[in-house]
Every structure is written in structure tokens, then in C-alpha cells.
Write an enzyme that holds these catalytic residues in place. Structure first.
Site, PDB file in Angstrom:
ATOM      1  N   LYS A 270      -3.946  -4.666 -11.463  1.00 61.96           N
ATOM      2  CA  LYS A 270      -3.740  -5.712 -10.461  1.00 61.96           C
ATOM      3  C   LYS A 270      -4.768  -6.822 -10.653  1.00 61.96           C
ATOM      4  CE  LYS A 270      -1.974  -2.867  -6.662  1.00 61.96           C
ATOM      5  NZ  LYS A 270      -0.663  -3.526  -6.522  1.00 61.96           N
ATOM      6  N   ARG A 344       6.192   5.417  -5.942  1.00 62.09           N
ATOM      7  CA  ARG A 344       7.474   6.132  -6.097  1.00 62.09           C
ATOM      8  C   ARG A 344       7.325   7.318  -7.050  1.00 62.09           C
ATOM      9  NH1 ARG A 344      10.115   0.585  -8.143  1.00 62.09           N
ATOM     10  NH2 ARG A 344       8.414  -0.189  -6.842  1.00 62.09           N
TER      11      ARG A 344
HETATM   12  N1  BES Z   1       0.543  -0.295  -3.207  1.00 64.51           N
HETATM   13  C1  BES Z   1       1.351  -1.274  -3.840  1.00 64.51           C
HETATM   14  C2  BES Z   1       2.196  -2.066  -2.860  1.00 64.51           C
HETATM   15  C3  BES Z   1       1.487  -3.129  -2.071  1.00 64.51           C
HETATM   16  C4  BES Z   1       1.114  -4.316  -2.664  1.00 64.51           C
HETATM   17  C5  BES Z   1       1.274  -2.963  -0.736  1.00 64.51           C
HETATM   18  C6  BES Z   1       0.508  -5.296  -1.924  1.00 64.51           C
HETATM   19  C7  BES Z   1       0.693  -3.949   0.020  1.00 64.51           C
HETATM   20  C8  BES Z   1       0.295  -5.124  -0.582  1.00 64.51           C
HETATM   21  C9  BES Z   1       2.304  -0.622  -4.835  1.00 64.51           C
HETATM   22  O1  BES Z   1       1.810   0.506  -5.484  1.00 64.51           O
HETATM   23  C10 BES Z   1       2.573  -1.637  -5.891  1.00 64.51           C
HETATM   24  O2  BES Z   1       1.664  -1.985  -6.603  1.00 64.51           O
HETATM   25  N2  BES Z   1       3.819  -2.088  -5.974  1.00 64.51           N
HETATM   26  C11 BES Z   1       4.195  -3.076  -6.904  1.00 64.51           C
HETATM   27  C12 BES Z   1       5.522  -2.687  -7.471  1.00 64.51           C
HETATM   28  C13 BES Z   1       5.939  -3.515  -8.653  1.00 64.51           C
HETATM   29  C14 BES Z   1       5.055  -3.236  -9.842  1.00 64.51           C
HETATM   30  C15 BES Z   1       7.389  -3.208  -8.972  1.00 64.51           C
HETATM   31  C16 BES Z   1       4.271  -4.411  -6.184  1.00 64.51           C
HETATM   32  O3  BES Z   1       4.721  -4.431  -5.029  1.00 64.51           O
HETATM   33  O4  BES Z   1       3.855  -5.403  -6.743  1.00 64.51           O
HETATM   34 MN    MN Z   2       0.719  -0.015  -7.251  1.00 68.14          MN
END
Ligand code: BES
Ligand code: MN
Ligand code: ZN
Length: 527
Positions: A270, A344
Site C-alpha cells: 500500500k 477474502r
Molecule cells: N483492508 C483493506 C480494505 C480497506 C482499504 C479498508 C481502505 C478501509 C480503507 C483490504 O484488505 C484491501 O486492501 N482491499 C483492496 C482490494 C483491492 C486490492 C482489490 C482495496 O480495497 O483497495
Molecule cells: Mn489489503
């Protein structure tokens, strides 16, 4: 906090014995039947110091003829529990830094107080008084407030009393979920969550906890879950909670909470800005623990199972790489196209594990997608379910508990995006409809029972100056379980046997492939 209820009507209101008296009034219900108070209100309105509108408040010090040394007039939009809660919150904000140890809350004559009003009040008091201090010794000391009394009519007294009791149990659960969310990632590890589960089971006799370590998780064949732990030095845990409130023959409700104690994104790292907030990525797990904390005290007549897959998502030389294929406990293989779509991957194995309980319903709770935050902001949690009865029950519980969800689509067509050339499924679709493709991914593991998914990425915590866990959706989940326990024969029941048979082939196929899953998981662990 000490909560009491007392009956006072008409002229008795100005004589209520407390350090501060909060008085909630609406545009249509502005009179109390107490001449002193009614005159104060009338004068304040004509002086334009106060108005009967939501958000309006007037603090009056040592008002003549009123026993309490502090009086706060509060405007509410209407008599509903939600408006009552906002008004009380406003009033508490006015007095919480003053010397008042005992606050009494009264309302206009005719403003009927239900159990939901009292529950909402307790949660409002928690909001006003909660201070995070675990790693901040300099945090402000708790204020003077020690006791809150709800003043009601004789007719409402019983409902208020019951509501205060329920509210306190829910507030304990919300507070636990908030605290766990707020704990930094180096404190709230998977091991810590396991210890919290054990602590609940030691403290409450109706709660049992079992905490599985890596070896036990490998034995179960949870190759998808374990793939997320590959880059982390913190060992994973799989937590199994049970609340036994009914005969063992009664099908349980299963709650599955995402417990990523820190989400760096893994190799699909990230960006740095705001990454600290990924300590809240165990909000689903925290809400399951918080709900069990509430159930332990409320003792509803229902069986509930809590499942928490918990680990960190870290990058390292041993971390899972984009393009790696992992084998889930269900036997389905998954191409990990993006290691940041890890929620997931841990949930799907917990959802397969849930089959063994022959559940009435399974609800997973997860801070799953940024896309859900874009869709719904931080007001409603996202609710995904193909089961109308279950979805309606969850939406209703949310409204009742003022912890709302909004139903989102979950058509199979969205699953097209999850096709992979190298595995049964890819773990991401595209950017479009990202919250929905995530839900559809999970649905591939939930064919054996009624299922709903709550995406709490927007609702589990607040950002900015008020950064902190919210404890959501403990209120919704607890209300849902209370309602199910009260519904008797109308409660949600397991899918009919016939449907099981229709799925028979697929289920048998899955079972046949499980040994392969176990082998793959063992191999991955050795590598
Ligand atoms: N924990 C995150 C989701 C999230 C992101 C919650 C920002 C709250 C704020 C999750 O594990 C994630 O990183 N999801 C990705 C999925 C994508 C790679 C398909 C996302 O939402 O960017
Ligand atoms: Mn994630
Ligand atoms: Zn995550």
C-alpha cells in the site's frame, strides 16, 4: 458508569435531585407540565437564546426554582430514539467537563421513552466518556461523571429499565471492540486477539474459546488463509468462540470476523500515506469479540459461534507473490493477483470451516474494500446477501440499534471478473464494483448455508481528528441475535434439506478435494 431510572412527572421534574438536569424537547413536544421549567423554556425561546430544533442547546447555571445546579435545554428533531440520542449527546458535551457527577435526563411530557431510547442513551454516554489511554498515559483523566439517571413517566418506566440494562451490555461490547481497534498493531497481534477470546471464556461461563495455532490451521487445510501469513513474523491464530444459549440441537448463528491485525498490502504494498489506519483491519474480529461480550451478559436463548481467522499481511522474502496459486480449504484454487486483497483469502477458509456447524445463518464482518468506503462513506455498513429474509432481518436490526447497513447487489454476473487462467478463481476483479466482486468471491465459499456479508471498511473506524475505532457493528449484530432469540419459530432456520441435496454434488466434490488442500497447505508451510 452507574445507570438508574426514576419516575418523575409534571411539577416533580424541576425537583429531580442531580448535579445537572438535561431536558429534551421537540417542536411538537415542548411542555413538561412543570411550571418552573416551562417558563424557563418559554423565556429562553422568546429571548432567542434557544429554539426547538435539532442541535440546539442552552446551558443555564443555577436556574431559580430548579433543584439541579445545572440545567441544559435540548432541542430534538422528533421523539424518535435517534433524535433523542443526538440531543442527549449534545447535552453531555455541555456538562461533561464540568463538576457534575450525577446527570439526570428528562424529556417533554408525551415524549414516549422506549427501551431503544434508553439503549441509545447508554451508547451516547459511552461516546461522550470513552478515552483511549492504553498507550497514552497523558490522556485526559476520566471526567467527574459517575451516574446517569433517566427520568421517565410511570408508563415508560419498565421499558426504560430494560433498555438501560441491555444498553449497558451492548456498550461493554462496543467498548471492547473500540479498544481492540485502537490498540496499535504491535500490541493487538493475532496472539493478543486469541488471548482476549480466552479471557472472555474465563470470565463468562456461557462463552467458550478455542485458539488454534499454525500447526492446527495447517491440519485443517486452510491454504488460502496461511498464504497471507507467509511474510509475517507474528504467528497466525484461528479463534473459535461459542456462546451456548440454547439446546445443542438448535442450529447456531455463525459470525465470522476478519482479523488482519495489520494490512501493509504485502508485496502489493500500500502507499505510505494513512497506512497506520490499517491497524483497524481487524475491525470484523473486534466486532465478533465485542458481540460475544454483550451476549455473555444478555444471555439470549440462541446458540452463536464466532470464527476469527487472524494474522498480519506483511511483505518479505517469504511473502506470497502476485501470481502465486493457493489451495483453499474448500479445494478451490485461487490465483493471488493482488496480495492486498487478503481479507477474502483468510475469510474464505473460515467460511468453509463454518459448514460443520450446520448453521441457521452465517454472517461475515470485514473491513474488506476501499471501494465500499467510496460507495457508502462512513454512515452505513455495506450489506451483501442473496437471502432476502436474512438481509431484511439485518437491516431491521441495524435501524433498531442505530448501527445501520445498506443493501448492495451481489449478482453472479459480477463474478465474471474473478476468472483466472491459472486457478479456479482470481482474488480480484477490476476496480469497478470492487466491493461487489469481493462479496461475490466470498459467495463461492458459502453455498451450503444462508449467508450475509457486512463490509465495514467505512464504518469500523473514523479518520482525521477523531481517528479511532467505532465499535461498529456490535450494536447491529447484538440486536440481530436478540431478535432471532425472541422470534421463536419465526427465527431464521437452516436452508431446507432439499437445497442441501441440490448442492450435494458440489459439496461432495469439495470434500473429495480436501486432502489435496491439506497437502498443498503442508507443502506451502514447509517451503
Ligand atoms: N483492508 C483493506 C480494505 C480497506 C482499504 C479498508 C481502505 C478501509 C480503507 C483490504 O484488505 C484491501 O486492501 N482491499 C483492496 C482490494 C483491492 C486490492 C482489490 C482495496 O480495497 O483497495
Ligand atoms: Mn489489503
Ligand atoms: Zn485488509
Amino acid at each position: 458508569m452507574d445507570y438508574r431510572s426514576t419516575v418523575a412527572e409534571g411539577p416533580a421534574l424541576s425537583q429531580v435531585n442531580a448535579d445537572a438536569l438535561l431536558l429534551v424537547l421537540t417542536p411538537d413536544l415542548a411542555a413538561t407540565g412543570d411550571a418552573v421549567l416551562d417558563k424557563l423554556v418559554k423565556d429562553a425561546i422568546s429571548a432567542e437564546d434557544f429554539a426547538l430544533k435539532a442541535g440546539k442547546a442552552l446551558y443555564i447555571h443555577r436556574p431559580a426554582g430548579v433543584k439541579a445546579a445545572r440545567l441544559v435545554l435540548l432541542g430534538a428533531a422528533d421523539p424518535k430514539a435517534k433524535s433523542y440520542k443526538s440531543a442527549v449527546a449534545k447535552g453531555l458535551a455541555q456538562v461533561k467537563d464540568l463538576g457534575a457527577a450525577h446527570v439526570a435526563v428528562a424529556a417533554a411530557k408525551g415524549l414516549t421513552l422506549s427501551a431503544d431510547h434508553a439503549k441509545a442513551l447508554v451508547l451516547g454516554v459511552l461516546d461522550a466518556t470513552y478515552v483511549y489511554r492504553h498507550t497514552k498515559p497523558s490522556a485526559p483523566k476520566p471526567g467527574a461523571l459517575k451516574k446517569v439517571t433517566v427520568v421517565s413517566s410511570q408508563a415508560d418506566a419498565a421499558a426504560v429499565k430494560a433498555g438501560l440494562q441491555q444498553g449497558q451490555a451492548v456498550a461493554e461490547g462496543v467498548a471492547l471492540a473500540r479498544e481492540l481497534g485502537n490498540l496499535p498493531g504491535n500490541y493487538c497481534t493475532p496472539t493478543h486477539l486469541g488471548d482476549e477470546a480466552k479471557r472472555l471464556s474465563r470470565t463468562f461461563k456461557h462463552v467458550k474459546a478455542e485458539v488454534l495455532d499454525r500447526r492446527a490451521i495447517e491440519k485443517l487445510g486452510m491454504g488460502s488463509f496461511l498464504s497471507v501469513t507467509n511474510g509475517s513474523a507474528q504467528p497466525p491464530r484461528f479463534i473459535i468462540l461459542r456462546y451456548d444459549g440454547a439446546a445443542a440441537s438448535q442450529a447456531p448463528v455463525v459470525l465470522v470476523g476478519k482479523g488482519i491485525t495489520f494490512d501493509t498490502g504485502g508485496i502489493s504494498l500500500k502507499p505510505g500515506a494513512g497506512m497506520d489506519e490499517m491497524k483497524f483491519d481487524m475491525g470484523g474480529a473486534a466486532s465478533v469479540l465485542g458481540t460475544f461480550r454483550a451476549l455473555a451478559e444478555l444471555k439470549p436463548k440462541l446458540n452463536v459461534i464466532g470464527l476469527i481467522p487472524t494474522c498480519e499481511n506483511m511483505p518479505s522474502g517469504t511473502a506470497t507473490k502476485p501470481g502465486d496459486v493457493v489451495t483453499s480449504m474448500s479445494g478451490q484454487t485461487i490465483e493471488v493477483l493482488n496480495t492486498d486483497a487478503e481479507g477474502r483469502l483468510i475469510l474464505c477458509d473460515a467460511l468453509t470451516y463454518a459448514e460443520r456447524f450446520k448453521p441457521a445463518a452465517v454472517i461475515d464482518i470485514a473491513t474488506l474494500t476501499g471501494a465500499c468506503v467510496i460507495a457508502l462513506g462512513n454512515i452505513h455498513s455495506g450489506l451483501f446477501s442473496a437471502d432476502d429474509q436474512l438481509a431484511d432481518a439485518l437491516l431491521a436490526a441495524g435501524l433498531q440499534a442505530q448501527d445501520t447497513a445498506w443493501r448492495m447487489p451481489i449478482d453472479d454476473e459480477y463474478g465474471e471478473a474473478l476468472k483466472s487462467n491459472f486457478a479456479d478463481l482470481g482474488n480480484v476483479g477490476g476496480r469497478e464494483g470492487g466491493a461487489i466482486t469481493a462479496a461475490v468471491f466470498l459467495s463461492k465459499f458459502t453455498k451450503a448455508y444462508r449467508w450475509a456479508h457486512l463490509d465495514i471498511a467505512g464504518s469500523a473506524w473514523k479518520s482525521g481528528g477523531a481517528k479511532g475505532g467505532t465499535g461498529r457493528p456490535v450494536g447491529l449484530l447484538t440486536q440481530f441475535i436478540l431478535n432471532q432469540a425472541a422470534a421463536g419459530k419465526d427465527a431464521i432456520a437452516p436452508l431446507p434439506k432439499k437445497a442441501d441435496k441440490a448442492e450435494g454434488k458440489a459439496v461432495a466434490g469439495k470434500t473429495a478435494r480436501r486432502p489435496a488442500a491439506k497437502k498443498a497447505a503442508a507443502k506451502a508451510a514447509k517451503a
